[in-house]
Design an enzyme around this catalytic site. Structure first.
Site, PDB file in Angstrom:
ATOM      1  N   GLU A 171       0.613  -1.099  -0.053  1.00  0.00           N
ATOM      2  CA  GLU A 171      -0.097   0.019  -0.039  1.00  0.00           C
ATOM      3  C   GLU A 171       0.953   1.140  -0.281  1.00  0.00           C
ATOM      4  OE1 GLU A 171      -2.870  -0.100   2.932  1.00  0.00           O
ATOM      5  OE2 GLU A 171      -3.706  -2.126   2.396  1.00  0.00           O
ATOM      6  N   GLU A 356      -4.858  -8.833   0.517  1.00  0.00           N
ATOM      7  CA  GLU A 356      -5.549  -8.399   1.726  1.00  0.00           C
ATOM      8  C   GLU A 356      -7.068  -8.325   1.873  1.00  0.00           C
ATOM      9  OE1 GLU A 356      -4.526  -4.501   4.125  1.00  0.00           O
ATOM     10  OE2 GLU A 356      -2.382  -5.607   4.152  1.00  0.00           O
TER      11      GLU A 356
HETATM   12  O1  IFM Z   1      -4.011  -2.847   9.412  1.00  0.00           O
HETATM   13  C1  IFM Z   1      -4.496  -2.074   7.960  1.00  0.00           C
HETATM   14  C2  IFM Z   1      -2.747  -3.223   7.653  1.00  0.00           C
HETATM   15  O2  IFM Z   1      -1.611  -3.435   7.651  1.00  0.00           O
HETATM   16  C3  IFM Z   1      -2.727  -2.603   5.647  1.00  0.00           C
HETATM   17  N1  IFM Z   1      -3.786  -2.556   5.175  1.00  0.00           N
HETATM   18  C4  IFM Z   1      -5.406  -2.674   5.395  1.00  0.00           C
HETATM   19  C5  IFM Z   1      -5.339  -2.819   6.974  1.00  0.00           C
HETATM   20  C6  IFM Z   1      -6.474  -2.953   8.128  1.00  0.00           C
HETATM   21  O3  IFM Z   1      -6.761  -1.314   7.898  1.00  0.00           O
END
Ligand code: IFM
Length: 451
Positions: A171, A356
């Site tokens: 990210e 994710e």
């Molecule tokens: O916890 C975070 C993660 O570190 C990166 N992506 C989003 C998740 C939820 O906010």
């Protein structure tokens, strides 16, 4: 809704079902065995930056408990585990002297996964820049991209014999926007010009790491993970469509275009800050757009954008908030199908991985049971959405649930719970939530179909 064996017919046989975590969110042991400080140590210890002053000092104490955690992972039948390595644990100064004890920790961790039949997927950068590099200008300094390349090469060298899946950055949007424009994440700046430089250097470091990987003998795959949103226009009016474009550049194209098209999207300058002449060196965009093996997608939410006829640059977020998670993030699983389809139509035909997806909800423990029906519903809908994308012909290879266990949710501290394992932070006891058993059953059903 129960997933039937037939539902999985459209999934490839080697589809990877996993869970994901990140170093600073779970490891703890921040002062142990020669680990150097990272920007998140500094930020979380700065009063007012993190909810209730929470820090990652202890977190889930995974540093000392990883064997137990992986037993749990194995008992749930989870076959893939995405985690990040802490740069300052292996290179306390970010460069130079290697901390052998830090390397040994990840050695043991990777071996422990493999002994249990779990495939490691490593993220090299999940936001915890060594403080020593921040002191030299952090991601605003072009040199950091080259230090990242050296760190990446070290990791390929030490672990490339066992790790087959590598993610350069998690990210970059958050590193750029939350860290340098909004000030909500470490290092906490609020400066468009800085953010512009950071976006470029992070992307450059990604490409340099890909180069290092290709120059290495390891046989694995490398990609980058972007957090992407589906952006819809509130109406088909020109003004709303323009707002959609603007929001799309800000949320998605700012990183997709350089990685896949080798150039910045048109509105990037307007959104961040104009780039100065000579800032982008000749050859940078070629490095940034080096071919990768897969794209990781973190999907949580979506946006409906409306324009303002009086102010063309303004985007109003008019996303309905009838169904939101504990983060206040609106839920829309169809957005994930639309996103995966769009990526495969407009950007790339390389394999896509959902690296994710998951949700925070306020969990209630009643006599050691956490009946997290909201989370199960969210996961069901989103896995259904992945199935819909596969039915439409999109090449999706895996789904990693965020997160394996409750953990340090950055500026929200421990107040938000994303895990399928409940963490009792007082005792460090782990308790599988109903969603953990639900995910175990899903994986079992998937495997039963394979016979
Ligand atoms: O916890 C975070 C993660 O570190 C990166 N992506 C989003 C998740 C939820 O906010």
């Amino acid at each position: 809704m129960e997933f039937t064996k037939e539902f999985f017919d459209r999934f490839p046989k080697d589809f990877r079902w996993g869970t994901a975590t990140a170093a600073y969110q779970i490891e703890g042991a921040v002062h142990e065995d020669g680990r150097g400080p990272s920007i998140w140590d500094t930020f979380s210890h700065t009063p007012g930056k993190v909810f209730q002053g929470d820090t990652g000092d202890v977190a889930c104490d995974h540093y000392h408990r990883f064997e137990q955690d992986f037993d749990l992972l194995m008992s749930l039948g989870i076959k893939d585990y995405r985690f990040s390595t802490a740069w300052s644990r292996v290179l306390p100064e970010g460069k130079g002297t290697v901390n052998k004890v830090g390397v040994a920790f990840y050695d043991r961790l990777i071996d422990s996964l493999l002994e249990r039949g779990i495939e490691p997927a490593v993220t090299l950068y999940h936001w915890d820049l060594p403080q020593a590099l921040e002191d030299r200008g952090g991601w605003r300094n072009r040199d950091t991209a080259f230090y990242f390349q050296e760190y990446a090469a070290l990791m390929f060298d030490r672990f490339g014999d066992r790790v087959k899946l590598w993610i350069t950055h998690n990210e970059p949007w958050c590193t750029t926007f939350l860290g340098h424009l909004m000030g909500e994440h470490a290092p906490g700046y609020q400066n468009g010009k800085m953010a512009r430089a950071v976006a470029h250097h992070v992307l450059l470091s990604h490409g340099l790491a890909v180069d290092a990987f290709r120059g290495h003998s390891s046989a694995g795959q490398i990609g980058i993970t972007l957090n992407l949103n589906t952006v819809y226009a509130a109406s088909s009016s020109d003004v709303d469509r323009r707002a959609q474009d603007y929001a799309d550049v800000m949320a998605n194209r700012i990183f997709l275009d350089p990685v896949f098209r080798g150039r910045y999207a048109e509105l990037t300058d307007a959104i961040l800050a104009p780039i100065e002449d000579g800032f982008i060196h000749p050859g940078d965009m070629e490095v940034i757009s080096r071919p990768i093996d897969f794209l990781g997608i973190n999907y949580y939410s979506y946006v409906v954008a409306a324009g303002d006829p009086e102010n063309p640059g303004v985007v109003n977020d008019v996303t309905p908030r009838t169904d939101v998670t504990d983060m206040g993030w609106p839920v829309n699983a169809k957005g994930l199908t639309d996103l995966l389809q769009r990526l495969s139509q407009e950007y790339t035909t390389i394999p896509l991985m959902v690296t994710e997806n998951g949700a925070a909800y306020a969990d209630h423990k009643v006599e050691d049971r956490i009946a997290d029906t909201d989370r199960i519903r969210y996961l069901e809908q989103h896995i259904q959405a992945v199935g819909d994308a596969l039915s439409a012909g999109v090449d999706v290879r895996g789904y990693y649930l965020w997160s394996f266990m409750d953990n340090f949710e950055w500026a929200f501290g421990y107040s938000k719970r994303f895990g399928v394992i409940f963490l009792d932070y007082e005792t460090q006891r782990r308790i599988p939530k109903d969603s953990a058993y639900w995910y175990r059953n899903l994986i079992r059903t998937f495997q039963a179909r394979l016979g």
